[in-house]
Scaffold this motif. Structure first.
Motif, PDB file in Angstrom:
ATOM      1  N   ARG A  51       0.844  -1.207   0.000  1.00 17.61           N
ATOM      2  CA  ARG A  51       0.000   0.000   0.000  1.00 17.61           C
ATOM      3  C   ARG A  51       0.873   1.247   0.000  1.00 17.61           C
ATOM      4  O   ARG A  51       2.016   1.231   0.481  1.00 17.61           O
ATOM      5  N   ILE A  52       0.274   2.324  -0.495  1.00 13.80           N
ATOM      6  CA  ILE A  52       0.928   3.626  -0.434  1.00 13.80           C
ATOM      7  C   ILE A  52       0.169   4.507   0.561  1.00 13.80           C
ATOM      8  O   ILE A  52      -1.041   4.285   0.753  1.00 13.80           O
ATOM      9  N   GLU A  64       2.197   3.481   6.780  1.00 19.79           N
ATOM     10  CA  GLU A  64       1.064   4.102   7.497  1.00 19.79           C
ATOM     11  C   GLU A  64       1.205   5.635   7.442  1.00 19.79           C
ATOM     12  O   GLU A  64       2.074   6.236   8.103  1.00 19.79           O
ATOM     13  N   SER A  65       0.299   6.249   6.690  1.00 21.32           N
ATOM     14  CA  SER A  65       0.384   7.691   6.433  1.00 21.32           C
ATOM     15  C   SER A  65       0.497   8.538   7.707  1.00 21.32           C
ATOM     16  O   SER A  65       1.315   9.462   7.775  1.00 21.32           O
TER      17      SER A  65
HETATM   18  N1  LIG Z   1      -3.756   2.832   6.642  1.00 22.66           N
HETATM   19  C1  LIG Z   1      -2.954   2.988   5.469  1.00 22.66           C
HETATM   20  C2  LIG Z   1      -3.825   2.748   4.243  1.00 22.66           C
HETATM   21  C3  LIG Z   1      -3.032   2.818   2.973  1.00 22.66           C
HETATM   22  C4  LIG Z   1      -3.902   2.486   1.764  1.00 22.66           C
HETATM   23  O1  LIG Z   1      -4.875   1.719   1.850  1.00 22.66           O
HETATM   24  N2  LIG Z   1      -3.522   3.042   0.603  1.00 22.66           N
HETATM   25  C5  LIG Z   1      -4.230   2.753  -0.616  1.00 22.66           C
HETATM   26  C6  LIG Z   1      -4.204   3.968  -1.540  1.00 22.66           C
HETATM   27  S1  LIG Z   1      -5.004   5.369  -0.834  1.00 22.66           S
HETATM   28  C7  LIG Z   1      -3.516   1.622  -1.334  1.00 22.66           C
HETATM   29  O2  LIG Z   1      -2.317   1.603  -1.412  1.00 22.66           O
HETATM   30  N3  LIG Z   1      -4.260   0.650  -1.851  1.00 22.66           N
HETATM   31  C8  LIG Z   1      -3.697  -0.419  -2.616  1.00 22.66           C
HETATM   32  C9  LIG Z   1      -4.281  -1.740  -2.223  1.00 22.66           C
HETATM   33  O3  LIG Z   1      -4.988  -1.807  -1.200  1.00 22.66           O
HETATM   34  O4  LIG Z   1      -4.006  -2.706  -2.940  1.00 22.66           O
HETATM   35  C10 LIG Z   1      -2.335   4.393   5.447  1.00 22.66           C
HETATM   36  O5  LIG Z   1      -2.990   5.325   5.945  1.00 22.66           O
HETATM   37  O6  LIG Z   1      -1.220   4.556   4.951  1.00 22.66           O
END
Ligand SMILES: N[C@@H](CCC(=O)N[C@@H](CS)C(=O)NCC(=O)O)C(=O)O
Length: 206
Positions: A51-52, A64-65
């Motif tokens: 995840r990003i 984790e943002s």
């Molecule tokens: N709790 C994590 C959530 C990160 C997240 O879900 N990012 C999304 C984009 S906004 C992502 O990378 N999704 C790709 C996936 O779930 O495959 C944070 O705040 O960094």
């Protein structure tokens, strides 16, 4: 360059771009999209969650943002007001960040998915309304916390505001959530939303 932020501005990465812009430190934004890129082996070495955003701060790798923002504020934000001076306020900043992620983000995402992010045929207004209803509880908590103060920890903007706003700030626009019943939250959303550093982070979307 010492600081590398992985992710694209059209994602939760925008929260960390906002923090970096507030801090005014040099950084590189490596464009990793959540569609495909985040699952590639090279990126999984950086964030095994796929995840990003993710951060590489001179070899310190974080995901984790909101944790990334706490790290950046603590390391680079003390003289700039982003990281509170007192240990008690530092604990409060951590509390508000965890609260934003656990209490605010799930209902907010329910609203946003069904009003903005899902392809139109898949959106469900009843789901959005249920999310809005669930969101009203933490928004009520925020309303009380902002009574008599401009920002969550007092009279100046800190990482606590940035992290909570980073999670909730989309609700009035993309989520079409009304904040008429919570005037302190409405005013705070506007106040934080007008910060030039946020505008600079958002400008990276185009
Ligand atoms: N709790 C994590 C959530 C990160 C997240 O879900 N990012 C999304 C984009 S906004 C992502 O990378 N999704 C790709 C996936 O779930 O495959 C944070 O705040 O960094």
């Amino acid at each position: 360059m010492a600081i590398k932020l992985y992710g694209i501005p059209q994602s939760r990465t925008s929260r960390c771009l906002w923090m970096l812009e507030e801090l005014g430190v040099p950084y590189e934004n490596v464009p990793v999209s959540f569609v495909g890129d985040a699952q590639k082996p090279d990126f999984l070495k950086i964030n095994p969650n796929g995840r990003i955003p993710a951060l590489d701060d001179d070899g310190v790798i974080l995901f984790e943002s909101l944790a990334i923002n706490l790290h950046l504020a603590r390391k680079y934000g003390a003289g700039k007001g982003l990281w509170p001076k007192s240990p008690d306020d530092q604990s409060r900043a951590i509390q508000w960040s965890i609260w934003a992620m656990t209490e605010v983000e799930p209902p907010a995402m329910r609203v946003l998915m069904n009003r903005a992010f899902l392809p139109e045929p898949q959106r469900n207004e009843a789901e959005a309304k249920a999310g809005e209803q669930a969101l009203s509880k933490p928004v009520g908590v925020l309303e009380g916390a902002l009574r008599g103060r401009q920002y969550l920890l007092g009279e100046s903007f800190t990482v606590a505001d940035l992290n909570v706003h980073g999670v909730l700030g989309w609700a009035p626009t993309l989520g079409r959530v009304k904040f008429d019943a919570t005037p302190n939250v409405a005013a705070w959303l506007k106040r934080c939303g007008e910060r030039p550093a946020l505008a600079r982070a958002m400008a990276r979307r185009s």
